[in-house]
Design an enzyme around this catalytic site. Structure first.
Site, PDB file in Angstrom:
ATOM      1  N   ARG A 173     -51.605 -42.355  23.585  1.00 50.86           N
ATOM      2  CA  ARG A 173     -52.390 -41.754  24.664  1.00 50.86           C
ATOM      3  C   ARG A 173     -52.763 -42.805  25.703  1.00 50.86           C
ATOM      4  O   ARG A 173     -52.638 -42.583  26.901  1.00 50.86           O
ATOM      5  CB  ARG A 173     -53.656 -41.115  24.082  1.00 50.86           C
ATOM      6  CG  ARG A 173     -53.538 -39.658  23.664  1.00 50.86           C
ATOM      7  CD  ARG A 173     -52.445 -39.413  22.621  1.00 50.86           C
ATOM      8  NE  ARG A 173     -52.436 -38.037  22.148  1.00 50.86           N
ATOM      9  CZ  ARG A 173     -53.023 -37.642  21.020  1.00 50.86           C
ATOM     10  NH1 ARG A 173     -53.661 -38.511  20.257  1.00 50.86           N
ATOM     11  NH2 ARG A 173     -52.960 -36.373  20.661  1.00 50.86           N
ATOM     12  N   ASP A 202     -46.474 -39.787  21.029  1.00 51.82           N
ATOM     13  CA  ASP A 202     -47.202 -38.526  21.197  1.00 51.82           C
ATOM     14  C   ASP A 202     -46.727 -37.909  22.504  1.00 51.82           C
ATOM     15  O   ASP A 202     -45.818 -38.432  23.157  1.00 51.82           O
ATOM     16  CB  ASP A 202     -48.717 -38.747  21.200  1.00 51.82           C
ATOM     17  CG  ASP A 202     -49.451 -37.595  20.523  1.00 51.82           C
ATOM     18  OD1 ASP A 202     -49.361 -36.459  21.043  1.00 51.82           O
ATOM     19  OD2 ASP A 202     -50.086 -37.812  19.492  1.00 51.82           O
ATOM     20  N   HIS A 254     -45.912 -32.510  19.072  1.00 46.40           N
ATOM     21  CA  HIS A 254     -46.394 -33.661  19.849  1.00 46.40           C
ATOM     22  C   HIS A 254     -45.198 -34.439  20.398  1.00 46.40           C
ATOM     23  O   HIS A 254     -45.161 -35.672  20.360  1.00 46.40           O
ATOM     24  CB  HIS A 254     -47.277 -34.567  18.987  1.00 46.40           C
ATOM     25  CG  HIS A 254     -48.650 -34.013  18.751  1.00 46.40           C
ATOM     26  ND1 HIS A 254     -49.647 -34.055  19.683  1.00 46.40           N
ATOM     27  CD2 HIS A 254     -49.182 -33.376  17.672  1.00 46.40           C
ATOM     28  CE1 HIS A 254     -50.752 -33.481  19.207  1.00 46.40           C
ATOM     29  NE2 HIS A 254     -50.483 -33.051  17.988  1.00 46.40           N
ATOM     30  N   ASP A 317     -48.383 -32.537  12.616  1.00 49.02           N
ATOM     31  CA  ASP A 317     -49.568 -31.717  12.862  1.00 49.02           C
ATOM     32  C   ASP A 317     -49.422 -30.900  14.148  1.00 49.02           C
ATOM     33  O   ASP A 317     -48.611 -31.222  15.013  1.00 49.02           O
ATOM     34  CB  ASP A 317     -50.813 -32.601  12.951  1.00 49.02           C
ATOM     35  CG  ASP A 317     -50.736 -33.608  14.093  1.00 49.02           C
ATOM     36  OD1 ASP A 317     -49.667 -34.222  14.258  1.00 49.02           O
ATOM     37  OD2 ASP A 317     -51.724 -33.769  14.825  1.00 49.02           O
ATOM     38  N   GLU A 318     -50.235 -29.866  14.238  1.00 48.84           N
ATOM     39  CA  GLU A 318     -50.447 -29.097  15.466  1.00 48.84           C
ATOM     40  C   GLU A 318     -49.134 -28.696  16.152  1.00 48.84           C
ATOM     41  O   GLU A 318     -48.952 -28.924  17.347  1.00 48.84           O
ATOM     42  CB  GLU A 318     -51.321 -29.887  16.437  1.00 48.84           C
ATOM     43  CG  GLU A 318     -52.712 -30.171  15.896  1.00 48.84           C
ATOM     44  CD  GLU A 318     -53.584 -30.939  16.871  1.00 48.84           C
ATOM     45  OE1 GLU A 318     -54.792 -30.673  16.912  1.00 48.84           O
ATOM     46  OE2 GLU A 318     -53.053 -31.825  17.573  1.00 48.84           O
ATOM     47  N   TRP A 384     -56.810 -34.139   8.181  1.00 43.22           N
ATOM     48  CA  TRP A 384     -57.758 -34.038   9.291  1.00 43.22           C
ATOM     49  C   TRP A 384     -58.512 -32.714   9.205  1.00 43.22           C
ATOM     50  O   TRP A 384     -59.455 -32.485   9.965  1.00 43.22           O
ATOM     51  CB  TRP A 384     -57.046 -34.148  10.642  1.00 43.22           C
ATOM     52  CG  TRP A 384     -56.118 -33.014  10.973  1.00 43.22           C
ATOM     53  CD1 TRP A 384     -54.809 -32.903  10.633  1.00 43.22           C
ATOM     54  CD2 TRP A 384     -56.433 -31.835  11.736  1.00 43.22           C
ATOM     55  NE1 TRP A 384     -54.278 -31.728  11.120  1.00 43.22           N
ATOM     56  CE2 TRP A 384     -55.257 -31.050  11.796  1.00 43.22           C
ATOM     57  CE3 TRP A 384     -57.588 -31.364  12.355  1.00 43.22           C
ATOM     58  CZ2 TRP A 384     -55.200 -29.818  12.459  1.00 43.22           C
ATOM     59  CZ3 TRP A 384     -57.545 -30.138  13.008  1.00 43.22           C
ATOM     60  CH2 TRP A 384     -56.358 -29.386  13.064  1.00 43.22           C
TER      61      TRP A 384
END
Length: 797
Positions: A173, A202, A254, A317-318, A384
């Site tokens: 990031r 990411d 991501h 994830d996500e 998480w």
């Protein structure tokens, strides 16, 4: 070279003033607290001077002994006398039982024994890694007292509770320069943390220079990436300090940065541009293409040539499955392969990825979402989503580590992280309601600044002698609540630790209706609710049995970098990193919060001097910039009353303002602040003391001293806020602090003489405090809390 002195515990300059003996943690400035520590009945200490000598036997620790001497020099200010060859009678004798490879492994022996007596210091360890930890303990014990520099006599037998004790740094990031990463590795070593989890890709950036897929760094890094030589240098630097490095390349989601460089690997054709905004985004790798697995194989091969650790993190994830659902070819593939849903498709992808990792002799680590019974038990789940998700994996034979509750990018209190137990806990019958109990249940809805409201219910139970209770957040397991207090017949408060942070509802009850707020961290979120006729059913916590708990390997502190850039990195990680380290290293019953804060204050200072961490330096630099050539002292004093807004408040405010992106400047007053104000923490203690004992003159004087200091600071801080546009938004906050200081002086005097306020004036002051508690420019005036404590003591009963 050294001599012995003897003294009592009460008179030693080695011990921190104000330390209260705690069980099992004690009064020495050590963190993490050792597994076993004994001190002789007759207190004594080994006095040091600049002629001290160090011998090492059994293994070559590289530059570690040189660093030990340099750090002793920094801690004492001495110019050390050179040592030529082994000493006949060394001051510090380090003995390592067996030589092992210099690269740490998941099963490395990290135990050590440290004995300090009149003969000197003897540090013994089975391997180099235990010796490195023992050296850190030794450095923490060296204290400059009123008469000399000395080490207390002590015998320490130490080993970690958990083998996996990590820190995640997010270079994707916001890019983190190599020198800043190395400094965090120094801090990790000092805290006995042993895994550096390096988040290298990411949506907003790819930071790993690939030979096979060079467009990744050419098109998706803004020129900010690490070369193989730099990454190998980090691996060497970490290994020299007993730290493993686990790289993470996030797949299949991501993946916006991958999409920019190689759109042909994605599940939708694009075109794609560099992603600058935060959030869960749509680009996702196509699990049906052979090219996707050729890419993964090549990248993993390049990583394994750099990172020797047996684990490699694949993220997972996500995953936004929109592209999968709208791609006809992917949907047909799922039908042909009897994949029922997107989770099954991700499991298919991960099975293929696991085969590639096995070929490269690596084990998979991934976030909760990779958990699937089709994957082998060799994978490691990083959670998480919390203890329930972790507990479920452990019950089914999968290894796991916890990150929930250890997110240090969120400005939570050290106490919140300290209470975050790795092993899931049961309710111990708190929700078993007998006929003799009286229970009341309430729904609640807490709107957020971004996303859906937090909803659920809570139940308060009046037993024969005391209150107890539990809370049910929608979709999550039941949690016990504590510190239930009826502030008045129709106003109640209690506390509970949640995924959001320490949460304290302050609720008013009128005609079966509920209103008030949840104090989440330090931010008030208004709520509404109503009474239920019956106690609602709840989800019981997932608690592994004793055998299954062995699958819980530890945890990691996470520093996601949406709100972190290198110039404030240390402010975010330290000194709270030591608190997480203690939870992962020390025994479960090392849990006295007051004792922790006393030791943490000592470690905070020690880590800046001995280790070179920059949490205080970075704040001074930021304040110097904001002061615009003026004196920074007014900002330091103002900061005593203020904290950065907690929970996700800052991110959500940025989202509402359209500033939820990579180039939002992190240059506010809030960015220079630590997670919590130690001054306000002390104000809370003094206010509690004064309310309990109106004749506690010491607490009253301490309160008056702080409030007077804040009042006297106002004119100076307003000059600074008028002189720099980046401070202008904090001017109303400074003015409110001035008013609160005057109010604090008045309330302190009122409580000290046991005076009261009539209902009208009481309500007027409460309204003033409610207004002052609002978030402004991403900060909160934390001093409102002790003032409310004083105010409640003036209520006419």
């Amino acid at each position: 070279m050294f001599k012995t002195v003897r003294y009592s515990v009460l008179t030693t300059g080695l011990l921190l003033s104000g330390f209260a003996l705690a069980t099992p943690a004690g009064d020495l400035p050590l963190m993490p607290w050792p597994a076993q520590l004994e001190r002789p009945a007759t207190q004594g200490a080994l006095v040091l001077n600049n002629q001290l000598t160090i011998n090492l036997r059994g293994d070559d620790l590289g530059e570690a002994v040189t660093r030990l001497r340099e750090r002793i020099s920094r801690q004492t200010g001495w110019e050390m006398m050179p040592q030529n060859g082994p000493a006949k009678t060394p001051t510090i004798d380090i003995i390592i039982a067996r030589k092992v490879p210099a690269v740490p492994r998941p099963d490395s022996d990290e135990s050590y024994k440290l004995v300090v007596n009149e003969s000197g210091v003897k540090l013994t360890a089975n391997t180099r890694f235990g010796a490195l930890h023992g050296m850190e303990t030794l450095l923490q014990l060296i204290q400059n007292g009123p008469d000399n520099t000395a080490i207390p006599y002590v015998t320490i037998d130490d080993a970690p509770r958990f083998p996996w004790r990590g820190v995640l740094l997010d270079s994707a990031r916001h890019f983190l320069p190599i020198e800043d990463i190395k400094r965090q590795l120094d801090g990790m070593a000092a805290a006995k943390l042993n895994v550096f989890h390096w988040h290298l890709s990411d949506d907003q950036g790819w930071r790993f220079a690939s030979t096979r897929y060079p467009k990744l760094q050419q098109l998706a890094s803004d020129g900010k990436f690490y070369t193989p030589a730099q990454m190998k240098d980090i691996v060497r630097y970490a290994a020299d300090r007993g730290i493993r490095v686990v790289p993470e390349i996030d797949m299949p989601g991501h993946a916006s940065a991958i999409a920019v460089a190689y759109p042909e690997l994605m599940s939708a054709p694009g075109p794609y541009e560099m992603e600058r905004h935060w959030g869960v985004l749509k680009p996702v790798l196509d699990p049906t293409k052979d090219a996707t697995y050729s890419f993964a194989d090549a990248i993993i091969g390049e990583l394994t040539a750099i990172f020797p650790d047996p684990y490699l993190h694949i993220g997972g994830d996500e995953v936004d499955d929109t592209q999968w659902k709208t791609n006809p070819a992917i949907q047909k593939f799922m039908q042909d392969n009897k994949l029922a849903d997107s989770h099954a498709l991700q499991a298919y992808f991960n099975r293929k990825l696991e085969t590639i990792l096995e070929k490269h002799h690596r084990q998979m680590v991934g976030w909760d979402e990779i958990y699937h019974p089709d994957l082998p038990k060799s994978i490691l789940i990083q959670s998480w989503q919390g203890q329930d998700a972790l507990g479920e994996a452990a019950k089914n034979g999968y290894k796991g580590i916890l990150s929930t509750g250890f997110y240090l990018d969120q400005p939570q209190s050290a106490a919140y992280h300290y209470r975050n137990e790795i092993v899931p806990q049961g309710l111990n019958g708190v929700d078993n309601i007998s006929d003799a109990d009286s229970a009341q249940s309430w729904t609640f809805s807490m709107p957020r600044l971004k996303g859906s409201p937090v909803e659920g219910s809570f139940t308060l139970v009046k037993g024969s002698q005391e209150w107890r209770g539990f809370i049910d957040f929608k979709g999550k397991s039941r949690r016990a609540v504590g510190d239930i207090e009826w502030l008045s017949p129709d106003q109640v408060t209690f506390t509970v630790d949640t995924w959001m942070g320490e949460t304290r509802p302050v609720l008013s009850i009128h005609d079966d209706r509920l209103k008030g707020y949840f104090l989440v961290g330090n931010v008030r979120y208004p709520i509404t609710g109503e009474r239920l006729d019956d106690v609602p059913p709840g989800i019981q916590p997932v608690v592994p049995d004793e055998a299954q708990q062995k699958n819980l390997l530890g945890g990691e502190a996470a520093l996601w970098a949406e709100n972190i850039v290198a110039p404030v990195l240390d402010i975010r990680l330290w000194p709270r990193g030591f608190v997480v380290a203690e939870r992962l290293w020390s025994a479960k019953d090392v849990n006295d919060t007051d004792n922790m804060y006393q030791r943490l204050q000592a470690i905070d200072g020690w880590s800046t001097v001995s280790v070179g961490l920059q949490q205080h330096t970075q704040q001074r630099v930021q304040f110097t910039r904001l002061a615009n050539g003026g004196n920074t002292l007014p900002l330091q004093i103002l900061a005593q009353a203020i904290e950065p807004a907690q929970y996700y408040t800052r991110q959500h405010l940025k989202f509402q303002a359209g500033n939820y992106h990579q180039f939002e400047p992190l240059n506010r007053f809030a960015d220079a602040l630590p997670a919590e104000s130690n001054t306000v923490r002390h104000l809370n203690e003094w206010a509690d003391n004064l309310v309990s004992d109106a004749e506690d003159n010491e607490s009253a004087d301490a309160l008056r001293h702080v409030f007077t200091r804040w009042q006297n600071n106002t004119a100076d801080v307003l000059l600074l806020t008028d002189g720099n546009y980046q401070l202008s938004a904090i001017k109303p906050v400074a003015l409110q602090v001035d008013k609160l200081a005057a109010l604090g002086l008045r309330l302190t005097d009122l409580v000290a003489r046991q005076g009261t306020l009539d209902d009208k004036e009481y309500a007027s002051i409460q309204t003033q405090l409610d207004e002052a508690a609002k978030t402004q420019d991403e900060v909160v005036i934390a001093a409102v809390t002790p003032l409310e404590t004083l105010l409640r003591a003036t209520r006419i009963e």
